[in-house]
Design an enzyme around this catalytic site. Structure first.
Site, PDB file in Angstrom:
ATOM      1  N   ARG A 146       0.856  -1.190   0.000  1.00 28.95           N
ATOM      2  CA  ARG A 146       0.000   0.000   0.000  1.00 28.95           C
ATOM      3  C   ARG A 146       0.891   1.239   0.000  1.00 28.95           C
ATOM      4  O   ARG A 146       1.856   1.308   0.756  1.00 28.95           O
ATOM      5  CB  ARG A 146      -0.887  -0.011   1.253  1.00 28.95           C
ATOM      6  CG  ARG A 146      -1.932   1.076   1.270  1.00 28.95           C
ATOM      7  CD  ARG A 146      -2.694   1.122   2.600  1.00 28.95           C
ATOM      8  NE  ARG A 146      -1.975   1.915   3.599  1.00 28.95           N
ATOM      9  CZ  ARG A 146      -2.547   2.440   4.695  1.00 28.95           C
ATOM     10  NH1 ARG A 146      -3.826   2.238   4.948  1.00 28.95           N
ATOM     11  NH2 ARG A 146      -1.829   3.138   5.547  1.00 28.95           N
ATOM     12  N   TYR A 151      -2.829  11.421   6.427  1.00 30.55           N
ATOM     13  CA  TYR A 151      -3.056  10.055   6.923  1.00 30.55           C
ATOM     14  C   TYR A 151      -2.059   9.063   6.312  1.00 30.55           C
ATOM     15  O   TYR A 151      -1.850   9.050   5.098  1.00 30.55           O
ATOM     16  CB  TYR A 151      -4.483   9.567   6.594  1.00 30.55           C
ATOM     17  CG  TYR A 151      -4.578   8.071   6.729  1.00 30.55           C
ATOM     18  CD1 TYR A 151      -4.647   7.474   7.986  1.00 30.55           C
ATOM     19  CD2 TYR A 151      -4.485   7.241   5.610  1.00 30.55           C
ATOM     20  CE1 TYR A 151      -4.645   6.102   8.126  1.00 30.55           C
ATOM     21  CE2 TYR A 151      -4.488   5.865   5.741  1.00 30.55           C
ATOM     22  CZ  TYR A 151      -4.573   5.303   7.003  1.00 30.55           C
ATOM     23  OH  TYR A 151      -4.551   3.940   7.138  1.00 30.55           O
ATOM     24  N   ASP A 170      -5.191   3.866   0.002  1.00 29.50           N
ATOM     25  CA  ASP A 170      -6.307   4.095   0.919  1.00 29.50           C
ATOM     26  C   ASP A 170      -6.666   5.580   0.902  1.00 29.50           C
ATOM     27  O   ASP A 170      -5.854   6.420   1.306  1.00 29.50           O
ATOM     28  CB  ASP A 170      -5.869   3.665   2.338  1.00 29.50           C
ATOM     29  CG  ASP A 170      -7.003   3.636   3.347  1.00 29.50           C
ATOM     30  OD1 ASP A 170      -8.079   4.199   3.055  1.00 29.50           O
ATOM     31  OD2 ASP A 170      -6.804   3.054   4.436  1.00 29.50           O
ATOM     32  N   HIS A 202      -9.130   6.776   2.653  1.00 34.37           N
ATOM     33  CA  HIS A 202      -9.576   7.027   4.026  1.00 34.37           C
ATOM     34  C   HIS A 202     -10.849   7.871   4.099  1.00 34.37           C
ATOM     35  O   HIS A 202     -10.942   8.813   4.907  1.00 34.37           O
ATOM     36  CB  HIS A 202      -8.430   7.650   4.840  1.00 34.37           C
ATOM     37  CG  HIS A 202      -8.236   7.006   6.179  1.00 34.37           C
ATOM     38  ND1 HIS A 202      -8.448   7.673   7.353  1.00 34.37           N
ATOM     39  CD2 HIS A 202      -7.861   5.759   6.530  1.00 34.37           C
ATOM     40  CE1 HIS A 202      -8.195   6.867   8.384  1.00 34.37           C
ATOM     41  NE2 HIS A 202      -7.850   5.696   7.905  1.00 34.37           N
ATOM     42  N   GLU A 221      -9.035   1.969  -1.753  1.00 39.03           N
ATOM     43  CA  GLU A 221      -9.745   1.644  -0.515  1.00 39.03           C
ATOM     44  C   GLU A 221     -10.482   2.856   0.043  1.00 39.03           C
ATOM     45  O   GLU A 221      -9.964   3.975  -0.003  1.00 39.03           O
ATOM     46  CB  GLU A 221      -8.695   1.153   0.501  1.00 39.03           C
ATOM     47  CG  GLU A 221      -9.213   0.935   1.906  1.00 39.03           C
ATOM     48  CD  GLU A 221      -8.098   0.445   2.828  1.00 39.03           C
ATOM     49  OE1 GLU A 221      -7.081  -0.069   2.332  1.00 39.03           O
ATOM     50  OE2 GLU A 221      -8.248   0.586   4.051  1.00 39.03           O
ATOM     51  N   GLU A 269     -13.690  -1.174   6.670  1.00 39.66           N
ATOM     52  CA  GLU A 269     -13.005  -1.292   7.959  1.00 39.66           C
ATOM     53  C   GLU A 269     -13.789  -0.664   9.104  1.00 39.66           C
ATOM     54  O   GLU A 269     -13.599  -1.048  10.251  1.00 39.66           O
ATOM     55  CB  GLU A 269     -11.582  -0.711   7.888  1.00 39.66           C
ATOM     56  CG  GLU A 269     -11.527   0.791   7.689  1.00 39.66           C
ATOM     57  CD  GLU A 269     -10.101   1.301   7.471  1.00 39.66           C
ATOM     58  OE1 GLU A 269      -9.351   0.670   6.705  1.00 39.66           O
ATOM     59  OE2 GLU A 269      -9.746   2.321   8.068  1.00 39.66           O
ATOM     60  N   ARG A 281     -13.698  -5.361   3.699  1.00 32.64           N
ATOM     61  CA  ARG A 281     -12.508  -4.992   4.473  1.00 32.64           C
ATOM     62  C   ARG A 281     -12.711  -5.037   5.984  1.00 32.64           C
ATOM     63  O   ARG A 281     -11.909  -4.456   6.721  1.00 32.64           O
ATOM     64  CB  ARG A 281     -12.129  -3.538   4.115  1.00 32.64           C
ATOM     65  CG  ARG A 281     -11.616  -3.341   2.742  1.00 32.64           C
ATOM     66  CD  ARG A 281     -10.115  -3.436   2.649  1.00 32.64           C
ATOM     67  NE  ARG A 281      -9.437  -2.567   3.595  1.00 32.64           N
ATOM     68  CZ  ARG A 281      -8.509  -2.996   4.444  1.00 32.64           C
ATOM     69  NH1 ARG A 281      -8.178  -4.267   4.512  1.00 32.64           N
ATOM     70  NH2 ARG A 281      -7.909  -2.148   5.249  1.00 32.64           N
ATOM     71  N   GLU A 315      -4.289  -7.390   5.185  1.00 31.32           N
ATOM     72  CA  GLU A 315      -3.463  -6.252   5.603  1.00 31.32           C
ATOM     73  C   GLU A 315      -2.641  -6.679   6.822  1.00 31.32           C
ATOM     74  O   GLU A 315      -3.164  -7.284   7.752  1.00 31.32           O
ATOM     75  CB  GLU A 315      -4.364  -5.074   5.969  1.00 31.32           C
ATOM     76  CG  GLU A 315      -3.621  -3.810   6.344  1.00 31.32           C
ATOM     77  CD  GLU A 315      -4.580  -2.660   6.671  1.00 31.32           C
ATOM     78  OE1 GLU A 315      -5.666  -2.922   7.220  1.00 31.32           O
ATOM     79  OE2 GLU A 315      -4.232  -1.505   6.374  1.00 31.32           O
ATOM     80  N   TRP A 353     -11.482  12.283   8.582  1.00 32.31           N
ATOM     81  CA  TRP A 353     -10.067  11.958   8.757  1.00 32.31           C
ATOM     82  C   TRP A 353      -9.716  10.622   8.134  1.00 32.31           C
ATOM     83  O   TRP A 353     -10.267   9.670   8.110  1.00 32.31           O
ATOM     84  CB  TRP A 353      -9.653  11.911  10.232  1.00 32.31           C
ATOM     85  CG  TRP A 353      -8.202  11.555  10.350  1.00 32.31           C
ATOM     86  CD1 TRP A 353      -7.114  12.358  10.079  1.00 32.31           C
ATOM     87  CD2 TRP A 353      -7.629  10.277  10.715  1.00 32.31           C
ATOM     88  NE1 TRP A 353      -5.935  11.674  10.244  1.00 32.31           N
ATOM     89  CE2 TRP A 353      -6.231  10.391  10.631  1.00 32.31           C
ATOM     90  CE3 TRP A 353      -8.202   9.050  11.080  1.00 32.31           C
ATOM     91  CZ2 TRP A 353      -5.361   9.334  10.920  1.00 32.31           C
ATOM     92  CZ3 TRP A 353      -7.349   7.994  11.361  1.00 32.31           C
ATOM     93  CH2 TRP A 353      -5.930   8.140  11.285  1.00 32.31           C
TER      94      TRP A 353
HETATM   95  O1  EZ4 Z   1      -6.804   4.333  10.006  1.00 28.46           O
HETATM   96  O2  EZ4 Z   1      -7.066   1.375  11.973  1.00 28.46           O
HETATM   97  O3  EZ4 Z   1      -6.384   0.467   6.287  1.00 28.46           O
HETATM   98  N1  EZ4 Z   1      -6.082   0.801   7.406  1.00 28.46           N
HETATM   99  C1  EZ4 Z   1      -6.517   1.920   8.014  1.00 28.46           C
HETATM  100  C2  EZ4 Z   1      -6.107   2.096   9.455  1.00 28.46           C
HETATM  101  C3  EZ4 Z   1      -7.049   2.974  10.250  1.00 28.46           C
HETATM  102  C4  EZ4 Z   1      -6.865   2.719  11.728  1.00 28.46           C
HETATM  103  C5  EZ4 Z   1      -7.829   3.539  12.584  1.00 28.46           C
HETATM  104  O4  EZ4 Z   1      -7.773   3.126  13.899  1.00 28.46           O
HETATM  105  O5  EZ4 Z   1      -7.196   2.701   7.412  1.00 28.46           O
HETATM  106  O6  EZ4 Z   1      -4.800   2.603   9.502  1.00 28.46           O
HETATM  107 CO    CO Z   2      -7.963   1.731   5.589  1.00 27.30          CO
END
Ligand code: EZ4
Ligand code: CO
Length: 404
Positions: A147, A159, A212, A214, A238, A264, A285, A341, A404
């Site tokens: 990743r 992030y 990702d 996010h 992702e 997630e 996920r 992951e 975030w």
């Molecule tokens: O930001 O688990 O794909 N993994 C992620 C993680 C999340 C954290 C948040 O607690 O997006 O790094």
């Molecule tokens: Co993620």
């Protein structure tokens, strides 16, 4: 057999982990992970105050009944706190059942469908040179899928991009007050395709690359990113849009062939209903730890598999080795496995939670120890008590809060 004790252990060997330990009258113990990053004590209270008293005297073998009792019986269903608590019970009971059977858990889930579990690791950097170094460091550790998270020119901290690496190559993203990060979607959308172009040129066409987003993009922004990344052949994009909105993925899907992964922050199958029924995603996920445990995850994967959708269990540092071990037993057993992951944990965390699972040449294996294969060192855990911590928050240039 009867449950005689259900104890919640909170430990912080670098970051907080919440563990449920269930003990039977025969002296068999089972472990479950209930870690909810940044909101840990809510789950501790849910377990200690509301769940543990219901477990005493129950037959530990009746896992499905315990799950339904805690899920339906509470009347108030779903949500990350509830489902993390139920997950810990479910995994601890599977651990006990497998120990009593004398078998590693994957054998009770149908046995191995594969010999080993492909993992992906996290590379990152604030410049291309840093990203390349980070990819090479992961390749040296054996990773065969990576990743990529990148800093964005003009943004202070983004992030997944760590400035001060710690023992396991990551940096703590948890602070006593939420860190405030900045965000600019337009700058991100302009820059990220250049990053993947550079990484592809440097590392060639064969290395599976993931990214990702996010949950930060609107549907049309995510659609544009997916299209712009098509030449670089991503394994997946992702969490491109905020996770509450399943319909958002329909618009993204209509515009791009970049594979999509999400889930997630999901905690029940209902978060996936439209996504799976209408084939709007390619990978589910969720974490065993946040989705109610092994029992509902197995059902989720079977449902997703009917639409050709694969598994990709969430495995960041804030899933404890207990949650990771449970994930690996599922990964080995389910037919429609996609990828796992895996960031690993600090040496101290691996001492608190001694585990049978292994990572070699980019592949994981849960090991052959009866149960899930994790032992909790209670003394060492107690030596590293809970530390208040929050995840960061994001603000845009005008000061407003962004995902975030
Ligand atoms: O930001 O688990 O794909 N993994 C992620 C993680 C999340 C954290 C948040 O607690 O997006 O790094
Ligand atoms: Co993620």
């Amino acid at each position: 057999m009867k449950i005689v004790d259900a104890k919640v252990v909170v430990t912080s060997p670098g970051r907080n982990f919440v563990t449920l330990q269930i003990t039977t009258d025969d002296g068999v113990t089972g472990l479950g992970d209930a870690t909810l990053n940044g909101r840990e004590l809510a789950v501790v209270s849910y377990l200690r105050d509301h769940v543990a008293p219901l477990l005493i005297g129950r037959d530990p073998h009746r896992i499905e009944d315990a799950w339904q009792y805690l899920y339906r019986g509470a009347y108030w269903r779903r949500g990350p706190v509830t489902m993390a608590a139920i997950a810990a019970v479910d995994v601890a009971l599977w651990d006990i059942k497998a120990k009593v059977a004398g078998l590693p858990l994957y054998q009770l889930l149908g046995g191995a469908s594969r010999d080993r579990i492909r993992a992906y690791g996290h590379a990152n950097g604030s410049s291309l040179a840093e990203i390349f170094d980070s990819v090479r460091a992961l390749q040296e550790r054996g990773y065969q899928a990576i990743r990529i998270q990148s800093g964005v020119p003009g943004l202070q901290s983004v992030y997944g991009v760590h400035t001060a690496p710690s023992a396991d190559g990551s940096a703590p993203d948890v602070l006593a007050q939420p860190a405030v990060e900045d965000w600019d979607t337009a700058a991100y959308l302009r820059y990220i395709p250049r990053v993947f172009e550079a990484v592809r040129n440097e590392f060639g066409p064969d290395l599976p690359l993931l990214h990702d987003a996010h949950h930060r993009l609107s549907p049309i922004e995510a659609a544009r990113l997916g299209k712009d990344l098509e030449p670089y052949d991503l394994f997946w994009l992702e969490d491109c849009t905020p996770a509450e909105d399943q319909e958002a993925l329909r618009l993204v899907r209509q515009h791009t062939t970049t594979p999509l992964a999400i889930g997630e922050v999901f905690n029940t199958v209902f978060d996936y209903q439209t996504l799976i029924d209408d084939r709007l995603i390619d990978y589910v996920r969720s974490a065993v730890t946040h989705f109610g445990g092994v029992s509902p995850m197995k059902k989720l994967f079977d449902y997703a598999g009917q639409r050709g959708i694969k598994s990709a269990i969430h495995g960041p540092e804030d899933i404890s080795p207990v949650g990771m071990a449970a994930a690996l037993h599922l990964d080995l057993a389910v037919h429609n496995f996609g990828i796992q992951e895996y960031s690993g944990h600090t040496d101290l965390t691996n001492e608190v939670f001694r585990h049978a699972y292994t990572f070699q040449d980019g592949y994981l294996h849960p090991g052959e120890v009866p149960g899930i294969g994790v032992e909790l060192d209670e003394e060492l855990a107690a030596a590293h008590p809970y530390e208040p911590g929050y995840l960061p928050v994001n603000r845009l240039k005008d000061g407003s809060v962004h995902d975030w």
